[in-house]
Design a protein around this motif. Sequence first.
Motif, PDB file in Angstrom:
ATOM      1  N   GLU A   1      -4.003  -2.597  -1.623  1.00 45.50           N
ATOM      2  CA  GLU A   1      -3.586  -3.048  -0.373  1.00 45.50           C
ATOM      3  C   GLU A   1      -2.376  -3.170   0.086  1.00 45.50           C
ATOM      4  O   GLU A   1      -2.078  -3.314   1.368  1.00 45.50           O
ATOM      5  CB  GLU A   1      -4.425  -4.367  -0.241  1.00 45.50           C
ATOM      6  CG  GLU A   1      -5.984  -4.151  -0.470  1.00 45.50           C
ATOM      7  CD  GLU A   1      -6.889  -5.453  -0.701  1.00 45.50           C
ATOM      8  OE1 GLU A   1      -5.989  -6.520  -0.767  1.00 45.50           O
ATOM      9  OE2 GLU A   1      -7.986  -5.484  -0.643  1.00 45.50           O
ATOM     10  N   LYS A   2      -1.430  -3.420  -0.744  1.00 48.07           N
ATOM     11  CA  LYS A   2      -0.166  -3.634  -0.268  1.00 48.07           C
ATOM     12  C   LYS A   2       1.005  -2.335  -0.278  1.00 48.07           C
ATOM     13  O   LYS A   2       2.027  -2.600   0.305  1.00 48.07           O
ATOM     14  CB  LYS A   2       0.859  -4.632  -1.366  1.00 48.07           C
ATOM     15  CG  LYS A   2      -0.163  -6.050  -1.577  1.00 48.07           C
ATOM     16  CD  LYS A   2      -0.056  -6.906  -0.243  1.00 48.07           C
ATOM     17  CE  LYS A   2      -1.015  -8.190  -0.509  1.00 48.07           C
ATOM     18  NZ  LYS A   2      -0.701  -9.138   0.781  1.00 48.07           N
ATOM     19  N   LEU A   3       0.460  -1.279  -0.701  1.00 49.14           N
ATOM     20  CA  LEU A   3       1.109  -0.220  -0.534  1.00 49.14           C
ATOM     21  C   LEU A   3       0.999   0.580   0.883  1.00 49.14           C
ATOM     22  O   LEU A   3       0.049   0.591   1.457  1.00 49.14           O
ATOM     23  CB  LEU A   3       1.151   0.872  -1.948  1.00 49.14           C
ATOM     24  CG  LEU A   3       1.629   0.313  -3.145  1.00 49.14           C
ATOM     25  CD1 LEU A   3       1.013   1.153  -4.399  1.00 49.14           C
ATOM     26  CD2 LEU A   3       3.037   0.271  -3.273  1.00 49.14           C
ATOM     27  N   PRO A   4       1.846   1.507   1.224  1.00 48.72           N
ATOM     28  CA  PRO A   4       1.750   2.376   2.430  1.00 48.72           C
ATOM     29  C   PRO A   4       0.386   3.204   2.196  1.00 48.72           C
ATOM     30  O   PRO A   4       0.089   3.489   1.100  1.00 48.72           O
ATOM     31  CB  PRO A   4       3.179   3.167   2.509  1.00 48.72           C
ATOM     32  CG  PRO A   4       4.013   2.388   1.765  1.00 48.72           C
ATOM     33  CD  PRO A   4       3.328   1.681   0.616  1.00 48.72           C
TER      34      PRO A   4
ATOM     35  N   ILE B   1       4.735   6.848  -7.871  1.00 50.34           N
ATOM     36  CA  ILE B   1       4.508   5.491  -8.188  1.00 50.34           C
ATOM     37  C   ILE B   1       3.438   5.153  -8.955  1.00 50.34           C
ATOM     38  O   ILE B   1       3.180   4.443  -9.771  1.00 50.34           O
ATOM     39  CB  ILE B   1       4.323   4.623  -6.689  1.00 50.34           C
ATOM     40  CG1 ILE B   1       5.482   4.627  -5.857  1.00 50.34           C
ATOM     41  CG2 ILE B   1       3.663   3.506  -6.752  1.00 50.34           C
ATOM     42  CD1 ILE B   1       5.696   4.261  -4.514  1.00 50.34           C
ATOM     43  N   ALA B   2       2.104   6.001  -8.575  1.00 46.07           N
ATOM     44  CA  ALA B   2       0.999   5.817  -9.552  1.00 46.07           C
ATOM     45  C   ALA B   2       1.041   5.874 -10.684  1.00 46.07           C
ATOM     46  O   ALA B   2       0.793   5.229 -11.651  1.00 46.07           O
ATOM     47  CB  ALA B   2      -0.091   6.684  -8.634  1.00 46.07           C
ATOM     48  N   ALA B   3       1.828   6.985 -11.141  1.00 49.26           N
ATOM     49  CA  ALA B   3       2.141   7.505 -12.604  1.00 49.26           C
ATOM     50  C   ALA B   3       2.843   6.258 -13.187  1.00 49.26           C
ATOM     51  O   ALA B   3       2.559   5.918 -14.306  1.00 49.26           O
ATOM     52  CB  ALA B   3       2.686   8.673 -12.556  1.00 49.26           C
ATOM     53  N   ARG B   4       4.024   5.739 -12.589  1.00 43.88           N
ATOM     54  CA  ARG B   4       4.742   4.705 -13.224  1.00 43.88           C
ATOM     55  C   ARG B   4       3.980   3.369 -13.605  1.00 43.88           C
ATOM     56  O   ARG B   4       3.971   2.868 -14.476  1.00 43.88           O
ATOM     57  CB  ARG B   4       5.909   4.316 -12.111  1.00 43.88           C
ATOM     58  CG  ARG B   4       7.036   3.535 -13.116  1.00 43.88           C
ATOM     59  CD  ARG B   4       8.252   3.265 -12.093  1.00 43.88           C
ATOM     60  NE  ARG B   4       9.056   4.357 -11.985  1.00 43.88           N
ATOM     61  CZ  ARG B   4      10.164   4.597 -12.803  1.00 43.88           C
ATOM     62  NH1 ARG B   4      10.425   3.856 -13.807  1.00 43.88           N
ATOM     63  NH2 ARG B   4      11.107   5.394 -12.704  1.00 43.88           N
ATOM     64  N   ILE B   5       2.982   2.995 -12.563  1.00 44.27           N
ATOM     65  CA  ILE B   5       2.090   1.905 -12.619  1.00 44.27           C
ATOM     66  C   ILE B   5       1.162   2.017 -13.717  1.00 44.27           C
ATOM     67  O   ILE B   5       0.982   1.300 -14.708  1.00 44.27           O
ATOM     68  CB  ILE B   5       1.576   1.692 -11.289  1.00 44.27           C
ATOM     69  CG1 ILE B   5       2.188   1.110 -10.255  1.00 44.27           C
ATOM     70  CG2 ILE B   5       0.264   0.583 -11.576  1.00 44.27           C
ATOM     71  CD1 ILE B   5       1.823   0.812  -8.964  1.00 44.27           C
ATOM     72  N   ASN B   6       0.737   3.442 -13.691  1.00 52.51           N
ATOM     73  CA  ASN B   6      -0.286   3.945 -14.862  1.00 52.51           C
ATOM     74  C   ASN B   6       0.228   3.802 -16.422  1.00 52.51           C
ATOM     75  O   ASN B   6      -0.340   3.136 -17.281  1.00 52.51           O
ATOM     76  CB  ASN B   6      -0.985   5.113 -14.466  1.00 52.51           C
ATOM     77  CG  ASN B   6      -1.944   5.408 -15.808  1.00 52.51           C
ATOM     78  OD1 ASN B   6      -2.996   4.833 -15.803  1.00 52.51           O
ATOM     79  ND2 ASN B   6      -1.802   6.527 -16.239  1.00 52.51           N
TER      80      ASN B   6
ATOM     81  N   GLN C   1      -8.959  -4.566 -11.124  1.00 58.35           N
ATOM     82  CA  GLN C   1      -8.662  -5.431 -10.047  1.00 58.35           C
ATOM     83  C   GLN C   1      -7.116  -5.611  -9.792  1.00 58.35           C
ATOM     84  O   GLN C   1      -6.992  -5.706  -8.752  1.00 58.35           O
ATOM     85  CB  GLN C   1      -8.975  -6.828 -10.883  1.00 58.35           C
ATOM     86  CG  GLN C   1      -8.727  -8.167  -9.998  1.00 58.35           C
ATOM     87  CD  GLN C   1      -9.196  -9.399 -10.629  1.00 58.35           C
ATOM     88  OE1 GLN C   1     -10.187  -9.782 -10.770  1.00 58.35           O
ATOM     89  NE2 GLN C   1      -8.202 -10.104 -10.768  1.00 58.35           N
ATOM     90  N   THR C   2      -6.277  -5.321 -10.677  1.00 55.31           N
ATOM     91  CA  THR C   2      -5.028  -5.405 -10.661  1.00 55.31           C
ATOM     92  C   THR C   2      -4.751  -4.125  -9.403  1.00 55.31           C
ATOM     93  O   THR C   2      -3.645  -4.419  -8.403  1.00 55.31           O
ATOM     94  CB  THR C   2      -4.121  -5.118 -11.849  1.00 55.31           C
ATOM     95  OG1 THR C   2      -4.447  -6.340 -12.814  1.00 55.31           O
ATOM     96  CG2 THR C   2      -2.386  -4.963 -11.423  1.00 55.31           C
ATOM     97  N   LEU C   3      -5.199  -3.137  -9.734  1.00 55.89           N
ATOM     98  CA  LEU C   3      -4.766  -1.891  -9.028  1.00 55.89           C
ATOM     99  C   LEU C   3      -5.284  -1.921  -7.659  1.00 55.89           C
ATOM    100  O   LEU C   3      -4.744  -1.448  -6.501  1.00 55.89           O
ATOM    101  CB  LEU C   3      -5.533  -0.551  -9.780  1.00 55.89           C
ATOM    102  CG  LEU C   3      -4.685   0.011 -10.988  1.00 55.89           C
ATOM    103  CD1 LEU C   3      -5.752   0.893 -11.570  1.00 55.89           C
ATOM    104  CD2 LEU C   3      -3.400   0.506 -10.562  1.00 55.89           C
TER     105      LEU C   3
END
Length: 605
Positions: free
Chosen positions: A240-243, A210-215, A233-235
């Motif tokens: 806060e919304k991820l497991p 997930i982190a790699a795709r968002i990055n 700010q986006t990250l």
Amino acid sequence: MEKTHKIFFVLLDAILISFALTGFVLAQTESLSPSPTPTIETTNEIATPDEQEDVSAASLDVKEPTLLPDSKFYFLKEWQRNLRLAFAFNRIKKAEVRQEIVNEKLIELKALAAKTQDPKILEKAAANSQKHIEKLKEQIEKFKDNAQADPEVNKFLDKFVQQGLLQQRVLEQLEVKVPPSIIQKIEVVRERHLEMFCGVMSKLEDKDKIAARINNALENQIGDDFKQLKDVQTLRSIEEKLPTEIQDSIRQLQERNLNMFMENLEKMTTEKQEKIGDYLQKMGGDKEKQLEILETLKQQVKSEAIQNKLEQAKGKIIQKIEQTPQNENCPSWAAPAHGFCQDGRIVIDKEIKTGCRLPAKCVHVSDQTPCKPICSKTGTGSEGWYNSCTNELINKSECKVCKAVCGEIGTRSEGWYNSCNGELIKWDNCARKVPTKPIGVCITLWNPVCGSDNKTYSNDCFARAAGVSVIHKGVCKEMPEKPPVPFTSPSPLQPSCKNIWAYDNDHRFCQQKKYCGAYMYLGLHTFGTKEECEKSLKENNDSSENLTYCQKDEDCVCGVEKKTRKCSFGNVKYIDKSIRCPDFCTGITGKLKIICVSNICQQTE
């Protein structure tokens, strides 16, 4: 049978004719509708982040709207959208059309905000955008495979993430363009969109990817020299919304962006450096998070001029927080007085259940841990090594404090090199020796923890660097100066004072304080030595009176009490978690969980 075929083709012809007529009418209507002309002002001030990183219709793969929701012909556009959905015959195609409609709705809302400040029109358009965001979520929930199992889902997810981050940015930009009475509604839409975005990511992507795709998606977005601050700010919002198990990887991305920004900052001109404060206070989105980023930068930068600019921006951000309306059930909130918390960090949190703003707190962090030098990986056996704190050259013979880490030289097949003696280390052995967080490279991202020394650290990295264990997440609570119950003092003129060790029911850790005269309140336990205090605290913690006492989230479980067999939650020592009480433990919605807050197990969403 033949009659049935005729009816089918007649209906099909009718639909196609309707589609064509709708398109023709829309084209004619839009050609007559005047396009909103943006006003361009000439100014010497820094452009806002929204002007610099504006999200255009083209970046979301839709056309610039000329027919907006306030038009009497807008129903034709909605009709056409319904036809597009009707002709999308599989789950993925339907989701793609839904995503496109959300893009159109948000761009329309943006254009509408530039055209009118009428609260009723804007609120209705915002609610309509939220409705389609919810429908997109419902459509994606029907997917049976994730991105790894289905190439089509993987392709859809790539576009969904790219556009989802841009959609968030549109909503953040709107918060500085709509009238104050609509800001709260835009915040609600942004929160729902963020929940949908993170929920889809968790469903369709492997957790470790997930982190790699968002990055990758963030790196593909355009931006100026300050873009990394917006990305942080986006990250932070996404985190806060991820497991919980994914949050660490998102925090690492925040650290990476902050590191990149600090490196770029050194290369900027002095004039541009001093514009950081202006940039931050003009950003859209969550003002509390912007304050968080600003306070983090204040701890990082050394320039007095930049510090002054950041201090000025802090006052403006806090002022905007005060002006932002809250839910009508929230108590009134007042900004802290000028000069508040000069030597600490201002923290403004929200109550978890209600979302209401809590009073500003002044937190003193203990991040200035002394740098512990190690001989770095740079250098050779003949030349020497470098002190990791000062970068000064150390002769090999003097490198006595060297702690071996695996250097960068080498490959997975060959191996790596010991940074102290240059010896080759097999790759598999090296993997176990690499420190997860080398001393001296902690980034001051705000994810506070309370150390065993009862000091607050910006994050667990700083606590580890100081050599202390983490007692709980969040800031430490100082033992309050409660009004003493007067007793007879040995001397009425000069009461005896002494340092004693103590803990109470609200602060279950030993700390030393100075007490004068006789001092006592309900729940206070005092001792002559630290050893006596810690022994009593341990015994007290082991007693059945402390059903809900905890030091970390893992201590807290839900089930039935071992003694009474009643549904309850608390410390794992006293709760049998093998017997579940579904509605009690997780709630009717299934969203309740048990976490450790200030050493007490609490139930929250």
